[in-house]
Structure formats: structure tokens, C-alpha cells
Scaffold this motif. Structure first.
Motif, PDB file in Angstrom:
ATOM      1  N   ILE A 284       0.832  -1.204   0.000  1.00 22.00           N
ATOM      2  CA  ILE A 284       0.000   0.000   0.000  1.00 22.00           C
ATOM      3  C   ILE A 284       0.867   1.254   0.000  1.00 22.00           C
ATOM      4  CG2 ILE A 284      -0.219   0.086   2.534  1.00 22.00           C
ATOM      5  CD1 ILE A 284      -3.074   1.114   2.132  1.00 22.00           C
ATOM      6  N   GLY A 285       2.035   1.167   0.614  1.00 20.58           N
ATOM      7  CA  GLY A 285       2.941   2.306   0.617  1.00 20.58           C
ATOM      8  C   GLY A 285       3.436   2.621  -0.785  1.00 20.58           C
ATOM      9  N   ASP A 286       3.815   1.590  -1.536  1.00 21.54           N
ATOM     10  CA  ASP A 286       4.253   1.785  -2.927  1.00 21.54           C
ATOM     11  C   ASP A 286       3.127   2.387  -3.757  1.00 21.54           C
ATOM     12  OD1 ASP A 286       6.727   0.694  -2.319  1.00 21.54           O
ATOM     13  OD2 ASP A 286       6.101  -1.344  -2.864  1.00 21.54           O
ATOM     14  N   PHE A 287       1.905   1.877  -3.528  1.00 21.49           N
ATOM     15  CA  PHE A 287       0.756   2.380  -4.286  1.00 21.49           C
ATOM     16  C   PHE A 287       0.530   3.861  -4.011  1.00 21.49           C
ATOM     17  CE2 PHE A 287      -3.736   3.497  -4.331  1.00 21.49           C
ATOM     18  CZ  PHE A 287      -4.076   3.190  -5.641  1.00 21.49           C
ATOM     19  N   LEU A 288       0.547   4.247  -2.715  1.00 19.93           N
ATOM     20  CA  LEU A 288       0.278   5.639  -2.367  1.00 19.93           C
ATOM     21  C   LEU A 288       1.364   6.572  -2.885  1.00 19.93           C
ATOM     22  CD1 LEU A 288      -1.104   5.291   1.270  1.00 19.93           C
ATOM     23  CD2 LEU A 288      -2.359   6.027  -0.751  1.00 19.93           C
ATOM     24  N   ARG A 289       2.624   6.116  -2.831  1.00 12.27           N
ATOM     25  CA  ARG A 289       3.713   6.949  -3.346  1.00 12.27           C
ATOM     26  C   ARG A 289       3.551   7.162  -4.857  1.00 12.27           C
ATOM     27  NH1 ARG A 289       6.451   4.349   0.824  1.00 12.27           N
ATOM     28  NH2 ARG A 289       6.950   2.526  -0.461  1.00 12.27           N
ATOM     29  N   SER A 290       3.156   6.100  -5.567  1.00  8.27           N
ATOM     30  CA  SER A 290       2.940   6.204  -7.012  1.00  8.27           C
ATOM     31  C   SER A 290       1.755   7.103  -7.332  1.00  8.27           C
ATOM     32  CB  SER A 290       2.704   4.808  -7.604  1.00  8.27           C
ATOM     33  OG  SER A 290       2.404   4.887  -8.968  1.00  8.27           O
ATOM     34  N   TYR A 291       0.703   6.966  -6.529  1.00  5.54           N
ATOM     35  CA  TYR A 291      -0.497   7.780  -6.737  1.00  5.54           C
ATOM     36  C   TYR A 291      -0.185   9.259  -6.509  1.00  5.54           C
ATOM     37  CZ  TYR A 291      -5.125   9.788  -5.895  1.00  5.54           C
ATOM     38  OH  TYR A 291      -6.236  10.574  -5.956  1.00  5.54           O
ATOM     39  N   GLU A 292       0.538   9.548  -5.414  1.00  8.05           N
ATOM     40  CA  GLU A 292       0.861  10.950  -5.105  1.00  8.05           C
ATOM     41  C   GLU A 292       1.793  11.530  -6.155  1.00  8.05           C
ATOM     42  OE1 GLU A 292       2.390  10.680  -1.174  1.00  8.05           O
ATOM     43  OE2 GLU A 292       0.403  10.540  -0.234  1.00  8.05           O
ATOM     44  N   ALA A 293       2.688  10.701  -6.722  1.00 10.00           N
ATOM     45  CA  ALA A 293       3.571  11.190  -7.785  1.00 10.00           C
ATOM     46  C   ALA A 293       2.755  11.546  -9.025  1.00 10.00           C
ATOM     47  CB  ALA A 293       4.622  10.124  -8.120  1.00 10.00           C
ATOM     48  N   ASP A 294       1.757  10.692  -9.332  1.00 15.31           N
ATOM     49  CA  ASP A 294       0.894  10.961 -10.504  1.00 15.31           C
ATOM     50  C   ASP A 294       0.075  12.225 -10.314  1.00 15.31           C
ATOM     51  OD1 ASP A 294       1.833   8.672 -11.707  1.00 15.31           O
ATOM     52  OD2 ASP A 294       0.104   7.432 -11.133  1.00 15.31           O
ATOM     53  N   GLN A 295      -0.266  12.515  -9.049  1.00 17.89           N
ATOM     54  CA  GLN A 295      -1.072  13.704  -8.770  1.00 17.89           C
ATOM     55  C   GLN A 295      -0.202  14.953  -8.611  1.00 17.89           C
ATOM     56  OE1 GLN A 295      -4.507  13.564  -8.740  1.00 17.89           O
ATOM     57  NE2 GLN A 295      -4.104  11.475  -9.441  1.00 17.89           N
ATOM     58  N   GLY A 296       1.112  14.782  -8.738  1.00 18.72           N
ATOM     59  CA  GLY A 296       2.000  15.909  -8.639  1.00 18.72           C
ATOM     60  C   GLY A 296       2.221  16.384  -7.226  1.00 18.72           C
TER      61      GLY A 296
END
Length: 360
Positions: free
Chosen positions: A347-359
Motif C-alpha cells: 500500500i505504501g508503494d501504491f500511495l507513493r505512485s499515486y501521489e507522484a501521478d497527482q504531482g
């Protein structure tokens, strides 16, 4: 006095580095930031107390309860005879009173201390540190000498250190003493500057029509003794009680040994007010368990700048609030130690990827 001075000099601020590390750990645990509120604050505070962000699960816990009688009882400030103090204190060690039942339910040990009850016969299971059989009548003069006030505090320090040597990592405080809401209210009146009539309450069942008399007795005691509100030992000596002094000693002794203290209700607030006058840093080591149902409770907590964990409309005393709060402290520690971490889970990897996509 040497022990008291030595202990007070060895009370230091909480370890900020450990608090910051504990907060960083919480921020890595899988939950929205600060969504566990006070549970997070409790463990961060405890990290500062222990000087380490490593906190053991279900640490060994006890409640130290002191018993003492009061000369001011002669003024008619309680509807019950002083014999109740001794009769009820027997139930602290046989598991039949409120705090003992709650403690047993939650795997908390009871340490009972006779610091000033009437009667010379010892009670099996009770530590005998009796200074004398009750305080003097504070409405006619000081409740005790300055030497006895120091002795009461130093007994509390000694008992606390015995418990710490025995491996207790969290210590609660409790008490019993017929009429002890009277000296506690006097201490709060002195420390706050409020007239006793504004903060006096029923205690253990005093009829409402007797409240003015109780306030008058407290006011008279303060006027006769004229305690200096900046001198905690003097306030204890002039309008306090032996069991209050014992709790002061536990607070100071635990603070000097980096052990958290879970305080109880109104009587323990009076002890905390005195400990604060002796060494203000000692308050950093306190966990307030509950909001006492006594009238002056909120004022005392406001002076102490404390927000209790529970509000259960309780005013039993004995240490009952501490016994209820300790399982919550255990829960806070267990969550702190056993929740998964963002840094170690998908879930940590997912959230980091999501936040990167959202800038972000």
C-alpha cells in the motif's frame, strides 16, 4: 529533606529526540496521519519519558494507594466515621473494593501503603509506613509539621523506587481517607486563589445543606494557617494530608527515574498541584486518567494544563480512574508496536505512485 532535594534535582525534561522518533514512526504506520489522536500522543509522551522510541508491549503496571486519616474530620465535614478508612483499605488488598476489582480485571498490581491511618494494628498485605494516626485539625492549626510533610513525600519516593526496582514500568496513584476532599479542596483554593464555596463539593455523600459549612471550615483553615501558594511543601503541611504527600512523592520519584505516572481524580490533582510547585518538570511525566466528577476538577486540570483520557462521571477516587486508563495505554502501545508500516507494505508503494501521478 536530602532525599527530596536529590530527587527533585534529578528530574529532567522529556527526551525530545525520542518523541520525534516516535512521531515519525506513527507517520509511517498504516493509517491517515494523526487519526488515532490521543493514542499517538500517549506513546510519543512515553517515548520521551523512557528516552527511547522502543516501548515494550503490556509493560508491568501497578497502582500505589496511600491511606491516611484527617484531623479536620472533627469539624463535621464528612457524614461517615473515620473507621471507614481502615475497613475499606482492607479491601484494597483482598480485591473487593472498586479500584482493586478494576485492577485485577486489567492485570494491574495493587500496592497498599498505610501512611497515616488511625489504629496501630497492621493489615496483612499493607505496607506500614505510618507517620502517625492521622493529621491534626487544620481548622485549628497546621495539619502537620514541615518535617512530617517532607517525610510523607519521601515515603512516596521510597515506595515508588521499590516498585521501579521490582520492574514496574507504569505506575498509577490512588488513595483513601475519610474527609480527604476537604484538604484537597483547600489545596486547590490556595493554588487557584478561588474561594472554597466556588469549588467545594459533596465528597463521599455529604448532604447538600452541609456544603456551606464545609466551605467555611476550609476558608477558616486557610485563614488560620496562611500557606504560601508558591511553596508546595508548606501548603501540604498546613492544609494537606499524609496520603496526598505520599502521592506527591510517587510523582517526583517516578519523574526522577523516568517512569510515567497515571494520576487518578480530584485528590491526585491536589498532589499534582503540590508536585508542580516543588518541580514543574514533574508534570511532564503524568498521564491524567479521567475527569473527576468533583466540582473543582476542571479548574484543577486547567491549572495543570491537562486533558484527561476519560470522562466517566466518576468520583470514587482510590485509583479507579488510573485502573481504567491503563488498558487504553496498553492499547496505544500495542498499536504503535504492531501496526504495519507504509514503508514495508505494498500500500505504501501504491500511495507513493499515486501521489507522484497527482504531482504531490
Amino acid at each position: 529533606m536530602n532525599l527530596l532535594v536529590s530527587i527533585s534535582r534529578n528530574i529532567y525534561p522529556l527526551d525530545k529526540r525520542s518523541i520525534d522518533k516516535a512521531r515519525a514512526r506513527w507517520n509511517d504506520l498504516i493509517h491517515p496521519p494523526q487519526s488515532l489522536g490521543r493514542l499517538e500522543d500517549i506513546t510519543c509522551m512515553m517515548a520521551g519519558v523512557y528516552g527511547s522510541d522502543e516501548i515494550e508491549d503490556r509493560p508491568k503496571k501497578c497502582i500505589i494507594a496511600f491511606a491516611g486519616d484527617h484531623g479536620v474530620h472533627a469539624e463535621g465535614v464528612s457524614p461517615y466515621p473515620q473507621d471507614i478508612t481502615r475497613l475499606q483499605f482492607e479491601n484494597f488488598v483482598n480485591g473487593k473494593c472498586g479500584v482493586a476489582s478494576l485492577a485485577k480485571c486489567n492485570n494491574i498490581d495493587m500496592v497498599a501503603v498505610d501512611i497515616g491511618m488511625k489504629g496501630r494494628e497492621s493489615i496483612v498485605g499493607v505496607l506500614n509506613y505510618k507517620i502517625r494516626e492521622g493529621t491534626d485539625n487544620m481548622a485549628q492549626g497546621p495539619a502537620m509539621s514541615m518535617d512530617d510533610a517532607v517525610k510523607a513525600i519521601e515515603i512516596g519516593i521510597e515506595v515508588a523506587e521499590r516498585c521501579i526496582v521490582d520492574g514496574y514500568k507504569i505506575i498509577g496513584i490512588g488513595e483513601i481517607g475519610v474527609s480527604n476532599t476537604t484538604p484537597s479542596t483547600a489545596i486547590l483554593s490556595v493554588m487557584s486563589g478561588r474561594d472554597p464555596i466556588d469549588i467545594v463539593d459533596f465528597g463521599a455523600g455529604l448532604p447538600s445543606q452541609e456544603l456551606k459549612h464545609k466551605a467555611d471550615v476550609i476558608r477558616k483553615a486557610i485563614e488560620i494557617n496562611n500557606p504560601n501558594p508558591t511553596d508546595g511543601i508548606e501548603v501540604l503541611a498546613k492544609v494537606g494530608g499524609f496520603e496526598i504527600g505520599g502521592m506527591v512523592g510517587v510523582i517526583l520519584g517516578c519523574a526522577a527515574n523516568r517512569i510515567p505516572v497515571v494520576i487518578d481524580g480530584f485528590i491526585s490533582y491536589a498532589a499534582a498541584l503540590i508536585a508542580n510547585r516543588i518541580n514543574p518538570k514533574s508534570l511532564d511525566y503524568l498521564i491524567p486518567s479521567h475527569l473527576s466528577g468533583q466540582k473543582g476538577a476542571r479548574l484543577a486540570l486547567d491549572i495543570l494544563k491537562m486533558n484527561p483520557i476519560l470522562d466517566m462521571n466518576m468520583c470514587l477516587g482510590e485509583g479507579s480512574g488510573a485502573a481504567l486508563a491503563m488498558p487504553i495505554i496498553d492499547s496505544a502501545i500495542y498499536a504503535y508496536n504492531n501496526m504495519a508500516r507504509f514503508s514495508q507494505e505494498p500500500i505504501g508503494d501504491f500511495l507513493r505512485s499515486y501521489e507522484a501521478d497527482q504531482g504531490k
